[in-house]
Design an enzyme around this catalytic site. Structure first.
Site, PDB file in Angstrom:
ATOM      1  N   THR A   8      78.131  30.484  -0.169  1.00  9.66           N
ATOM      2  CA  THR A   8      79.198  31.479  -0.098  1.00  9.66           C
ATOM      3  C   THR A   8      78.950  32.320   1.144  1.00  9.66           C
ATOM      4  OG1 THR A   8      80.414  33.231  -1.229  1.00  9.66           O
ATOM      5  CG2 THR A   8      78.053  33.078  -1.721  1.00  9.66           C
ATOM      6  N   GLU A   9      80.009  32.540   1.903  1.00  5.03           N
ATOM      7  CA  GLU A   9      79.822  33.026   3.271  1.00  5.03           C
ATOM      8  C   GLU A   9      79.301  34.463   3.344  1.00  5.03           C
ATOM      9  OE1 GLU A   9      82.605  31.654   2.004  1.00  5.03           O
ATOM     10  OE2 GLU A   9      84.431  32.542   2.851  1.00  5.03           O
ATOM     11  N   ASN A  10      79.313  35.171   2.219  1.00  2.00           N
ATOM     12  CA  ASN A  10      78.719  36.508   2.227  1.00  2.00           C
ATOM     13  C   ASN A  10      77.207  36.492   2.022  1.00  2.00           C
ATOM     14  OD1 ASN A  10      79.682  35.622  -0.371  1.00  2.00           O
ATOM     15  ND2 ASN A  10      79.078  37.599  -1.204  1.00  2.00           N
TER      16      ASN A  10
END
Lengths: 220, 236, 220, 236
Positions: C51-53
């Site tokens: 997940t890009e966070n």
């Protein structure tokens, strides 16, 4: 007194330089005399040492035979950790340098020019193995660059020059030079004498400097 | 002794000036330094450029700062919000400017700013409306756009544990932008749930080394944005 | 049978997509139907979710009322950790994406063009708040981009088009589209039918596709 | 089950091909993956381009690889060595090429390669002989040179603990280039002093996430370069 014994010792040069570094500074010390600066930090001041191979909060060398061969400084010597140390990778380490986060770097020099140009990585001699390491990154990124060096080479050739003949490390980067004879600023395109070592006079330094040397500015 | 601790969030943000660029850590509510933001609202600085992934939720934290009219310009990747009309209303009425940046480009521009890199090339956004105004260049057969490093006057972030030298570890995905924002500002200010003596954080686990941090303030029980909103809190 | 009930459900679309993702892949799932893919990974396969966070090894949502509001995914929903998870900062997360380290990304779409162009972030409507998030980074960097979407909008407008009218997310990036009616590749500048959902015939799909649709290639 | 473990260093390096670009972690002896390098020597691949900060010490590890004539070209920042004449001798006799790169530029080029950034601008080296051949450009009144991202076919690194997904933590300053080199190669191979099950490394402390790693091999008692040299060992 023979010429060899005039002026500051290596340790005194380091001590004089340490005197100029403010409390709390993040400092990178080059190999050689610059390393001695850590031994002469005035009482009441705390400096945090950065080594470009990925450590902030570097402490002194361990006792002979102690230490971890994977806890080393940029000179590849074993070191220790001070409380508050942090490890990080090489790109982050040079982000600190290039990004202007290290306050002071103290380096050795082959030549310093009056405009602040520094040559300290290569004599350009044929057959030499060109090795630059982190010197160019340090001078390009660290806010204040100090140089500690003998005022001349062993054969008496001046290291403070009008313009460098050796390949440059950086352009206009050096702020102040601590030699055995004097403290000299590179400012406004000229060498500005800041302080003479005890027993050394202006002419003595001027004769050993291959560029004009402005006399000490009297305080107002 | 080096000690970057300050006594209060008010003291920590006291010198943020009108017109400053302020990076604020957090992705949604994770990592949002709410107490520092609220202190900034009370401090009164205005005309700010704020860098954050989003534009806040409800009417607390970043949304409250925007609602108070202190933000002239947002640089962010996802200003739309499902639970706040603060930014949309002000944007539509022309009260706030927006620089929209793809999320990865935003993160990398911030890192570049902190790392002394004035510009770099990225494939993100090529052939889209967001390439507008950017130089394009082909490397090895692929097109890229040139984007600039991004710096700030101040960065406000939230850490889990900090020491008095400014070393920080974070909590889970609250890490997000904070480590790169800490690098990119002249003055980085961290609120941490606990502040400890140097040596208490394992040097192998430090995420943000203290060299990037100017001030540390302990906020032992930080508010969580979703909890405040669920309780109907608005700020001030 | 009414038209509404023809073709795959959302869950079946996700399942069909999951079938195409190899064991051991690093996968980023967009918000909406793509998130369902994680529920339909065939037995014997293990995928690692990015997940890009700032998280690799993302696990499923926690039970209602459980979880940490600072352990969330890119859709800002609470998630959990699988064994082998790792946290990292946003620039490193997008280095994974931009650098080609994520194998598969599954996204939703507003429109997909026959050359693989994707529009999924904005309808360009006046007054809309433009919000791009990480979509442009994902399509520029992830090796294989899959799209899951209804074949048409609710009012019957085709989403597979000759060229996108909405603002683009990326140029020529989509490899395969999973709709309620069919699996379609964007290959060589054309839509290539790969598979029809049960009970749906070629003409039915072709009529709902606003670009030429090449029939299924018979295996040799 | 995802399991990136392989049974031996020989198996780990088996597919390194003639002419490959190989990044090798380590700064001096700290972090040098000696066992992987020795396995590469035994494997026989030649005509390699090797990226490392240095050129090795004595006649073990990287110096032995060079001495064996397998390296056509070195990309490094500090090829001079106080305790090895392997590289200097071969360089002077024209048997090996050198691309000299300032240390920080080298580290950042490797990170850029791994991060999908084809080129960036840096102030390092401007006005020096190392600006030769580089495009120069002024941003905001300062000159910078453009340098290219650097990628590799293989990266060989040494970790302290790895799990079977390839997550890695390092030992002290053995970390150095390894995390960025892990990002920049098609195939990253790690030797770790211990290899554990997924979940044994705290997700907050992982330095290199497994996504960057292809193969993990356990080398429980890695040799230390200085110890080998002091013992008079040469390889093979």
């Amino acid at each position: 007194m023979s010429e060899q014994r005039q002026g500051w010792t290596r340790e005194q040069m380091a001590e004089r330089c340490a005197f100029d570094i403010p409390n709390g500074s993040y400092v990178n010390l080059g190999i050689g005399i610059p390393e001695l600066v850590a031994d002469y930090v005035p009482e009441g001041r705390e400096l945090i040492y950065h080594t470009e191979n990925g450590l902030l909060g570097m402490g002194p060398s361990p006792a002979e035979g102690e230490g971890d061969p994977e806890l080393i400084n940029a000179g590849k010597k074993k070191v220790t950790l001070n409380p508050g140390a942090a490890f990080f990778h090489h790109a982050d380490s040079f982000a600190m340098i290039r990004g202007g986060h290290i306050d002071v770097c103290v380096l050795g020099a082959l030549q310093v020019a009056q405009n602040g140009d520094l040559a300290n990585w290569s004599t350009g001699a044929p057959g030499a193995i060109p090795s630059v390491g982190g010197a160019m990154d340090l001078v390009a990124g660290v806010r204040t660059i100090y140089v500690i060096t003998q005022h001349t080479t062993k054969d008496g050739t001046p290291k403070l020059v009008e313009s460098c003949t050796f390949p440059l490390t950086g352009v206009g980067v050096v702020k102040r030079i601590y030699t055995d004879l004097a403290v000299v600023d590179a400012v406004g395109g000229h060498f500005q004498l800041v302080e003479l070592s005890p027993g050394v006079d202006f002419d003595y330094v001027r004769e050993r400097t291959a560029a004009p040397l402005l006399p000490i500015v009297q305080g107002d | 002794m080096i000690d970057k601790r300050v006594g209060s969030v008010a003291e920590a943000v006291a010198d943020i000036f009108d017109g400053a660029t302020v990076m604020i850590g957090g992705f949604g509510e994770a990592g949002s330094p709410i107490e520092l933001i609220h202190a900034l609202i009370e401090q009164g600085a205005t005309g700010l450029t704020v860098v954050n992934n989003n534009t806040g939720s409800g009417e607390v934290g970043l949304a409250a700062l925007i609602k108070a009219g202190r933000v002239a310009r947002m640089i962010c990747s996802y200003p739309r919000s499902t639970n706040s009309t603060v930014f949309p209303d002000m944007y539509r009425s022309g009260q706030i400017e927006l620089e929209l940046v793809p999320q990865g480009t935003l993160a990398e521009r911030i890192r570049a700013g902190g790392a002394g890199i004035p510009a770099f090339y990225t494939p993100t956004g090529v052939g889209t409306p967001l390439e507008e105004g950017l130089e394009k260049r082909n490397f090895d057969g692929r097109d890229y756009v040139m984007v600039r490093g991004l710096k700030a006057d101040f960065t406000l972030i939230k850490g889990q544990v900090a020491d008095s030298h400014g070393n920080i570890v974070y909590n889970k995905t609250a890490r997000n932008y904070s480590p790169v924002m800490a690098m990119a500002a002249t003055t980085t200010i961290v609120q941490a749930t606990s502040v400890v003596e140097p040596g208490k954080i394992d040097p192998e686990t430090v995420v943000t080394p203290g060299v990037f941090v100017r001030r540390v303030v302990e906020v032992p029980n930080p508010a969580q944005e979703s909890v405040l909103i669920a309780a109907g809190v608005t700020f001030p």
